[in-house]
Design a protein around this motif. Structure first.
Motif, PDB file in Angstrom:
ATOM      1  N   GLU A   1     -21.080   0.205  19.353  1.00 47.63           N
ATOM      2  CA  GLU A   1     -21.235  -1.079  20.277  1.00 47.63           C
ATOM      3  C   GLU A   1     -22.264  -1.788  19.593  1.00 47.63           C
ATOM      4  O   GLU A   1     -22.264  -2.908  19.604  1.00 47.63           O
ATOM      5  CB  GLU A   1     -21.423  -0.296  21.584  1.00 47.63           C
TER       6      GLU A   1
ATOM      7  N   LEU B   1     -16.390  -2.247  19.837  1.00 39.89           N
ATOM      8  CA  LEU B   1     -16.747  -1.726  21.383  1.00 39.89           C
ATOM      9  C   LEU B   1     -15.939  -0.620  21.563  1.00 39.89           C
ATOM     10  O   LEU B   1     -15.980   0.400  22.106  1.00 39.89           O
ATOM     11  CB  LEU B   1     -16.553  -2.797  22.456  1.00 39.89           C
TER      12      LEU B   1
ATOM     13  N   LYS C   1     -20.572   6.375  19.500  1.00 39.90           N
ATOM     14  CA  LYS C   1     -20.197   5.269  20.376  1.00 39.90           C
ATOM     15  C   LYS C   1     -21.308   4.110  20.577  1.00 39.90           C
ATOM     16  O   LYS C   1     -20.972   3.098  20.281  1.00 39.90           O
ATOM     17  CB  LYS C   1     -19.905   5.960  21.690  1.00 39.90           C
ATOM     18  N   GLU C   2     -22.517   4.481  20.786  1.00 38.40           N
ATOM     19  CA  GLU C   2     -23.597   3.365  20.836  1.00 38.40           C
ATOM     20  C   GLU C   2     -23.807   2.580  19.742  1.00 38.40           C
ATOM     21  O   GLU C   2     -24.180   1.677  19.640  1.00 38.40           O
ATOM     22  CB  GLU C   2     -24.908   4.038  21.346  1.00 38.40           C
TER      23      GLU C   2
END
Length: 77
Positions: free
Chosen positions: A40, A45, A36-37
């Motif tokens: 992003e 996102l 997820k990071e």
């Protein structure tokens, strides 16, 4: 700027995707950041969008890529 991309047979979108793919691959192989990071950090996102995009870029999910490329030197990729 648009003419420059067109003259080189590409577009801003194509070049942006290449940069995102390269950065995501580097981070997946060499960092402890979560998927997820990483999504992003490359400007995607929404996690499902990152997964779909990454699979389109590489043929693998981010998790599959990370498992196959951990501790592989950049020259081996």
């Amino acid at each position: 700027m648009k003419r420059t991309f067109r003259a080189n047979g590409t577009s801003f979108k194509v070049e942006l995707e290449k940069c995102r793919a390269k950065r995501a691959k580097t981070l997946l192989a060499s960092s402890q950041l979560s998927i997820k990071e990483i999504g992003e950090s490359v400007g995607l996102l929404d996690q499902p969008t990152f997964h779909r995009s990454f699979k389109r870029w590489t043929g693998l999910t981010p998790g599959e890529f990370r498992n196959r490329n951990r501790n592989v030197t950049p020259a081996d990729r």
